[in-house]
Design a protein around this motif. Structure first.
Motif, PDB file in Angstrom:
ATOM      1  N   GLY A  94       0.893   9.156  74.535  1.00 31.76           N
ATOM      2  CA  GLY A  94       0.521   9.196  75.941  1.00 31.76           C
ATOM      3  C   GLY A  94       0.845   7.919  76.697  1.00 31.76           C
ATOM      4  N   GLN A  95       1.058   6.856  75.969  1.00 31.49           N
ATOM      5  CA  GLN A  95       1.271   5.553  76.590  1.00 31.49           C
ATOM      6  C   GLN A  95       2.743   5.160  76.675  1.00 31.49           C
ATOM      7  N   LEU A  96       3.563   5.718  75.823  1.00 31.16           N
ATOM      8  CA  LEU A  96       4.953   5.292  75.687  1.00 31.16           C
ATOM      9  C   LEU A  96       5.902   6.190  76.465  1.00 31.16           C
ATOM     10  N   LEU A  97       6.802   5.580  77.216  1.00 25.63           N
ATOM     11  CA  LEU A  97       7.866   6.283  77.925  1.00 25.63           C
ATOM     12  C   LEU A  97       9.189   5.702  77.438  1.00 25.63           C
ATOM     13  N   ILE A  98      10.147   6.545  77.179  1.00 28.49           N
ATOM     14  CA  ILE A  98      11.435   6.077  76.674  1.00 28.49           C
ATOM     15  C   ILE A  98      12.511   6.458  77.674  1.00 28.49           C
ATOM     16  N   ARG A  99      13.323   5.482  78.052  1.00 23.36           N
ATOM     17  CA  ARG A  99      14.370   5.685  79.055  1.00 23.36           C
ATOM     18  C   ARG A  99      15.721   5.223  78.513  1.00 23.36           C
ATOM     19  N   TYR A 100      16.764   5.880  78.981  1.00 26.39           N
ATOM     20  CA  TYR A 100      18.134   5.496  78.649  1.00 26.39           C
ATOM     21  C   TYR A 100      19.066   6.216  79.614  1.00 26.39           C
ATOM     22  N   SER A 101      20.241   5.649  79.805  1.00 25.89           N
ATOM     23  CA  SER A 101      21.222   6.299  80.673  1.00 25.89           C
ATOM     24  C   SER A 101      22.369   6.903  79.863  1.00 25.89           C
ATOM     25  N   ASN A 102      22.592   6.403  78.676  1.00 23.17           N
ATOM     26  CA  ASN A 102      23.660   6.898  77.813  1.00 23.17           C
ATOM     27  C   ASN A 102      23.170   8.149  77.075  1.00 23.17           C
ATOM     28  N   PRO A 103      23.764   9.311  77.314  1.00 26.77           N
ATOM     29  CA  PRO A 103      23.288  10.538  76.677  1.00 26.77           C
ATOM     30  C   PRO A 103      23.309  10.474  75.143  1.00 26.77           C
ATOM     31  N   GLU A 104      24.163   9.621  74.588  1.00 24.45           N
ATOM     32  CA  GLU A 104      24.201   9.479  73.128  1.00 24.45           C
ATOM     33  C   GLU A 104      22.923   8.838  72.590  1.00 24.45           C
ATOM     34  N   PHE A 105      22.156   8.187  73.446  1.00 26.76           N
ATOM     35  CA  PHE A 105      20.927   7.525  73.014  1.00 26.76           C
ATOM     36  C   PHE A 105      19.763   8.505  72.850  1.00 26.76           C
ATOM     37  N   ALA A 106      19.981   9.778  73.198  1.00 23.00           N
ATOM     38  CA  ALA A 106      18.942  10.785  72.986  1.00 23.00           C
ATOM     39  C   ALA A 106      18.551  10.841  71.510  1.00 23.00           C
ATOM     40  N   ARG A 107      19.497  10.587  70.624  1.00 24.24           N
ATOM     41  CA  ARG A 107      19.197  10.608  69.186  1.00 24.24           C
ATOM     42  C   ARG A 107      18.202   9.510  68.815  1.00 24.24           C
ATOM     43  N   TYR A 108      18.276   8.374  69.499  1.00 26.90           N
ATOM     44  CA  TYR A 108      17.321   7.298  69.225  1.00 26.90           C
ATOM     45  C   TYR A 108      15.925   7.675  69.703  1.00 26.90           C
ATOM     46  N   GLU A 109      15.864   8.318  70.851  1.00 27.08           N
ATOM     47  CA  GLU A 109      14.564   8.774  71.338  1.00 27.08           C
ATOM     48  C   GLU A 109      13.950   9.770  70.352  1.00 27.08           C
ATOM     49  N   ARG A 110      14.750  10.733  69.893  1.00 27.31           N
ATOM     50  CA  ARG A 110      14.245  11.703  68.916  1.00 27.31           C
ATOM     51  C   ARG A 110      13.768  11.003  67.649  1.00 27.31           C
ATOM     52  N   ALA A 111      14.514   9.993  67.218  1.00 23.14           N
ATOM     53  CA  ALA A 111      14.133   9.253  66.010  1.00 23.14           C
ATOM     54  C   ALA A 111      12.809   8.516  66.222  1.00 23.14           C
ATOM     55  N   ILE A 112      12.634   7.887  67.373  1.00 23.93           N
ATOM     56  CA  ILE A 112      11.387   7.169  67.650  1.00 23.93           C
ATOM     57  C   ILE A 112      10.199   8.110  67.548  1.00 23.93           C
ATOM     58  N   TRP A 113      10.269   9.273  68.209  1.00 22.89           N
ATOM     59  CA  TRP A 113       9.149  10.218  68.165  1.00 22.89           C
ATOM     60  C   TRP A 113       8.943  10.739  66.746  1.00 22.89           C
ATOM     61  N   ALA A 114      10.013  10.947  65.998  1.00 27.05           N
ATOM     62  CA  ALA A 114       9.883  11.420  64.613  1.00 27.05           C
ATOM     63  C   ALA A 114       9.192  10.365  63.744  1.00 27.05           C
ATOM     64  N   TYR A 115       9.558   9.097  63.900  1.00 26.07           N
ATOM     65  CA  TYR A 115       8.904   8.044  63.117  1.00 26.07           C
ATOM     66  C   TYR A 115       7.423   7.940  63.471  1.00 26.07           C
ATOM     67  N   ILE A 116       7.106   8.084  64.722  1.00 27.53           N
ATOM     68  CA  ILE A 116       5.703   8.065  65.142  1.00 27.53           C
ATOM     69  C   ILE A 116       4.961   9.260  64.545  1.00 27.53           C
ATOM     70  N   ASP A 117       5.568  10.447  64.617  1.00 24.98           N
ATOM     71  CA  ASP A 117       4.920  11.652  64.091  1.00 24.98           C
ATOM     72  C   ASP A 117       4.702  11.602  62.588  1.00 24.98           C
ATOM     73  N   ARG A 118       5.634  11.006  61.862  1.00 27.53           N
ATOM     74  CA  ARG A 118       5.533  10.963  60.388  1.00 27.53           C
ATOM     75  C   ARG A 118       4.693   9.802  59.866  1.00 27.53           C
ATOM     76  N   ALA A 119       4.406   8.830  60.706  1.00 29.42           N
ATOM     77  CA  ALA A 119       3.677   7.635  60.251  1.00 29.42           C
ATOM     78  C   ALA A 119       2.251   7.992  59.847  1.00 29.42           C
ATOM     79  N   LYS A 120       1.847   7.453  58.716  1.00 29.46           N
ATOM     80  CA  LYS A 120       0.480   7.609  58.228  1.00 29.46           C
ATOM     81  C   LYS A 120      -0.129   6.236  58.098  1.00 29.46           C
ATOM     82  N   PRO A 121      -1.337   6.039  58.602  1.00 26.32           N
ATOM     83  CA  PRO A 121      -1.960   4.712  58.502  1.00 26.32           C
ATOM     84  C   PRO A 121      -2.022   4.246  57.047  1.00 26.32           C
ATOM     85  N   ASP A 122      -1.706   2.968  56.842  1.00 22.44           N
ATOM     86  CA  ASP A 122      -1.758   2.359  55.499  1.00 22.44           C
ATOM     87  C   ASP A 122      -3.173   2.358  54.964  1.00 22.44           C
TER      88      ASP A 122
END
Length: 122
Positions: A94-122
């Motif tokens: 809810g706090q994070l917004l991701i911006r980019y102008s290069n359409p190829e960077f959409a893969r990085y945005e997807r990766a960021i959300w995936a890493y957040i979704d898969r993260a489990k607290p240590d």
């Protein structure tokens, strides 16, 4: 092209309190840990991203201007926020917004959300 947050972005741009351009940290971010060098995901998380998150306002992450964003960097910087217990997954979404102008960077945005979704607290 604007990246999209997994939750609707209802806040007007003027309400974004923190804007972080990864290229301002490094044009060539690389590595997971500080021992990997000065452009690591751990250093970015601890010195740049975490202080902005802790301020409790929206944080706009701008991906433009970098040569690339390696998985180890992204996972440690963004997934590490959840893994290290700095913020709950849903709060971060809810706090994070991701911006980019290069359409190829959409893969990085997807990766960021995936890493957040898969993260489990240590």
């Amino acid at each position: 092209m604007l990246g999209r947050s997994p939750t609707p972005n209802r806040a007007p741009k003027a309400r974004i309190m923190h804007r972080i351009e990864i290229a301002g940290f490094s044009k060539t971010p690389v590595g997971r840990y500080r021992t990997d060098g000065p452009s690591s995901g751990q250093r970015f998380r601890e010195e740049v991203l975490l202080p902005a998150i802790n301020a409790g306002q929206k944080v706009e992450i701008v991906l433009d201007g970098v040569a690339g964003l390696p998985p180890s960097f992204l996972d440690e910087a963004f997934g590490g926020l959840v893994r290290k217990g700095h913020i709950a997954r849903e709060s971060l979404k809810g706090q994070l917004l991701i911006r980019y102008s290069n359409p190829e960077f959409a893969r990085y945005e997807r990766a960021i959300w995936a890493y957040i979704d898969r993260a489990k607290p240590d």
